[in-house]
Design a protein around this motif. Sequence first.
Motif, PDB file in Angstrom:
ATOM      1  N   ARG A 166       5.001-134.177  48.453  1.00  0.00           N
ATOM      2  CA  ARG A 166       5.471-133.537  49.688  1.00  0.00           C
ATOM      3  C   ARG A 166       6.955-133.807  49.932  1.00  0.00           C
ATOM      4  O   ARG A 166       7.531-133.266  50.879  1.00  0.00           O
ATOM      5  CB  ARG A 166       4.644-134.024  50.881  1.00  0.00           C
ATOM      6  CG  ARG A 166       4.725-135.507  51.155  1.00  0.00           C
ATOM      7  CD  ARG A 166       3.884-135.866  52.383  1.00  0.00           C
ATOM      8  NE  ARG A 166       3.929-137.283  52.705  1.00  0.00           N
ATOM      9  CZ  ARG A 166       3.097-138.190  52.227  1.00  0.00           C
ATOM     10  NH1 ARG A 166       2.146-137.810  51.374  1.00  0.00           N
ATOM     11  NH2 ARG A 166       3.194-139.458  52.566  1.00  0.00           N
TER      12      ARG A 166
ATOM     13  N   LYS B 274      -3.143-133.736  43.684  1.00  0.00           N
ATOM     14  CA  LYS B 274      -3.255-133.778  45.139  1.00  0.00           C
ATOM     15  C   LYS B 274      -4.532-134.471  45.593  1.00  0.00           C
ATOM     16  O   LYS B 274      -4.603-134.948  46.734  1.00  0.00           O
ATOM     17  CB  LYS B 274      -3.198-132.361  45.710  1.00  0.00           C
ATOM     18  CG  LYS B 274      -1.804-131.749  45.711  1.00  0.00           C
ATOM     19  CD  LYS B 274      -1.815-130.389  46.384  1.00  0.00           C
ATOM     20  CE  LYS B 274      -0.412-129.819  46.476  1.00  0.00           C
ATOM     21  NZ  LYS B 274      -0.389-128.489  47.147  1.00  0.00           N
TER      22      LYS B 274
ATOM     23  N   ARG C  24      10.702-126.898  47.967  1.00  0.00           N
ATOM     24  CA  ARG C  24       9.431-126.766  47.255  1.00  0.00           C
ATOM     25  C   ARG C  24       8.905-125.335  47.282  1.00  0.00           C
ATOM     26  O   ARG C  24       8.446-124.817  46.258  1.00  0.00           O
ATOM     27  CB  ARG C  24       8.432-127.724  47.899  1.00  0.00           C
ATOM     28  CG  ARG C  24       7.034-127.682  47.319  1.00  0.00           C
ATOM     29  CD  ARG C  24       6.167-128.691  48.034  1.00  0.00           C
ATOM     30  NE  ARG C  24       4.780-128.552  47.640  1.00  0.00           N
ATOM     31  CZ  ARG C  24       3.800-129.275  48.173  1.00  0.00           C
ATOM     32  NH1 ARG C  24       4.083-130.176  49.095  1.00  0.00           N
ATOM     33  NH2 ARG C  24       2.564-129.101  47.781  1.00  0.00           N
TER      34      ARG C  24
END
Length: 292
Positions: free
Chosen positions: A105, A165, A110
């Motif tokens: 993150r 993730k 991104r």
Amino acid sequence: MEKIKKTKKRYNIFDVLIYLALIIFAVLTLYPFVYTLAGSLNHADDLQYGPVWLIPRKFSLASYIVEFADTRLYRAMFNTLLSTILGVILALFVTSAAAYAFASRYLKARKVLWVFNLIPMFLSGGMVPYYIVILKVGLFNSFLVYVIPSAYSVFNMIILQNFFKRIEGGLYEAAILDGAGEYRIWLQIYLPLSKPAMITIALWIIVGKWNSYVPTMLYTSREEKMWLLQYYLMRLIRDGELPDWRGADVSAVNSDTLSFAAIVITSLPIIILYPLLSRFFEKGITLGSVKG
């Protein structure tokens, strides 16, 4: 002592239909290989009476004797094996690095980078622009043309990114507090924990490279020293060129039986490898395809 009652599983009409469909599908999948194997073990003269459908009518190993005497087979197999090993190592390295970055993150820009990754996944420039790029960067007729262009796959990256993730975020924070850098976290924490997904992606790459013949046909001068295994097989089937050989009955071999033998030989490595890695396949797909 109480008797344990065994419950019998009841089958309904839908179970029967599903099993029947699976059996038919298995037969349709396996029969081409059985047909090829039977043809490769049959005497060439006997094929004039019709194809061999299940078992050899006149058994002969001459096609395998001739095929294993063909030096082109060993050169093509070496090229394919080397390109597969190097390709898998490089692809897993590049793909896992990109997946780790996109799973973080803290990655800057991104969303923009994500869009730039998705565009070539759905929209291709085409064969001619790709060929021009291969020429311009100096990969034409180079062994690296089998390795570098396939080093990165957006689809594989997405699978691996979703797997990353799912890894507990506390591991990342704990590693940071212990003074570990991003490279160490990626190599020593994320990669070992993502073994099922990595092996699944490696299996896809291995199968793709083992069955590849287009790079030899389009991006090399097609010299024998550059042949991949499937291109060698295509030339054998298309041209019917019999290799120089000795030690087998001449009448026992023709282009058909030799092609059948070559198909069996080139298929065996994947047939042996796939069951060894298939136990990771389902876990790697299910954990990597759904965002946690």
